[in-house]
Design a protein around this motif. Structure first.
Motif, PDB file in Angstrom:
ATOM      1  N   SER A  35     -52.742 -13.257 -50.037  1.00  0.00           N
ATOM      2  CA  SER A  35     -53.788 -14.528 -49.540  1.00  0.00           C
ATOM      3  C   SER A  35     -54.439 -15.031 -50.539  1.00  0.00           C
ATOM      4  N   SER A  38     -52.525 -17.515 -52.377  1.00  0.00           N
ATOM      5  CA  SER A  38     -52.495 -18.685 -51.682  1.00  0.00           C
ATOM      6  C   SER A  38     -53.590 -19.587 -51.539  1.00  0.00           C
ATOM      7  N   SER A  39     -54.718 -18.672 -51.508  1.00  0.00           N
ATOM      8  CA  SER A  39     -56.166 -19.391 -51.473  1.00  0.00           C
ATOM      9  C   SER A  39     -56.277 -20.245 -52.869  1.00  0.00           C
ATOM     10  N   THR A  42     -54.223 -23.380 -52.871  1.00  0.00           N
ATOM     11  CA  THR A  42     -54.762 -24.353 -52.194  1.00  0.00           C
ATOM     12  C   THR A  42     -56.027 -24.955 -52.792  1.00  0.00           C
ATOM     13  N   SER A  79     -59.025 -27.053 -44.032  1.00  0.00           N
ATOM     14  CA  SER A  79     -58.356 -26.164 -43.099  1.00  0.00           C
ATOM     15  C   SER A  79     -57.846 -24.929 -43.567  1.00  0.00           C
ATOM     16  N   ARG A  80     -57.651 -25.019 -45.137  1.00  0.00           N
ATOM     17  CA  ARG A  80     -56.980 -23.908 -45.603  1.00  0.00           C
ATOM     18  C   ARG A  80     -57.682 -23.109 -46.492  1.00  0.00           C
TER      19      ARG A  80
END
Length: 128
Positions: A35, A38-39, A42, A79-80
């Motif tokens: 996670s 992924s962050s 992003t 949103s992410r």
């Protein structure tokens, strides 16, 4: 075609890895979590989506498509991104929105100030 005599027959072994792959939701080889990775992607992607604005403004670009791309990158990221960054992205969005569709209204100090905490988060959590 004859087999290569230097290659043993049979299946090819999978490469060794340390940690689990991000797809499993476990840890990555560098000790981070999927996670977090992924962050990081992003947040870095969103910054890349707005990083061209200072240059576009400096060269006198007048195409509002640059602003539209930046606004879209920020909206998508909002949103992410991790919750702790949402206020920073909201501030960045305000700075970009304040230009309307006119890059000549680009406010470099405000932009740099809005990007600073996001860049600091990337440095701290993603290794720069």
């Amino acid at each position: 075609m004859l087999p290569d005599p230097g290659v043993p027959p049979g299946p090819v072994p999978a490469p060794a890895t340390s940690g689990q792959t991000p797809a499993t939701g476990g840890s990555t080889s560098d000790g981070g979590t999927a996670s977090t990775s992924s962050s990081c992607l992003t947040v870095a992607g969103a910054l890349a989506g707005v990083s061209f604005l200072p240059l576009s403004a400096a060269v006198g670009a007048t195409d509002s498509a640059d602003l539209d791309k930046a606004k879209a990158a920020i909206r998508e990221a909002m949103s992410r991104v991790p919750d702790e960054l949402k206020p920073d992205f909201a501030k960045l969005s305000e700075v970009v929105d304040a230009m309307g569709g006119d890059l000549s209204k680009f406010d470099t100090p405000a932009f740099e100030e809005a990007v600073k905490p996001i860049s600091a988060w990337l440095e701290k959590n993603c290794g720069g």
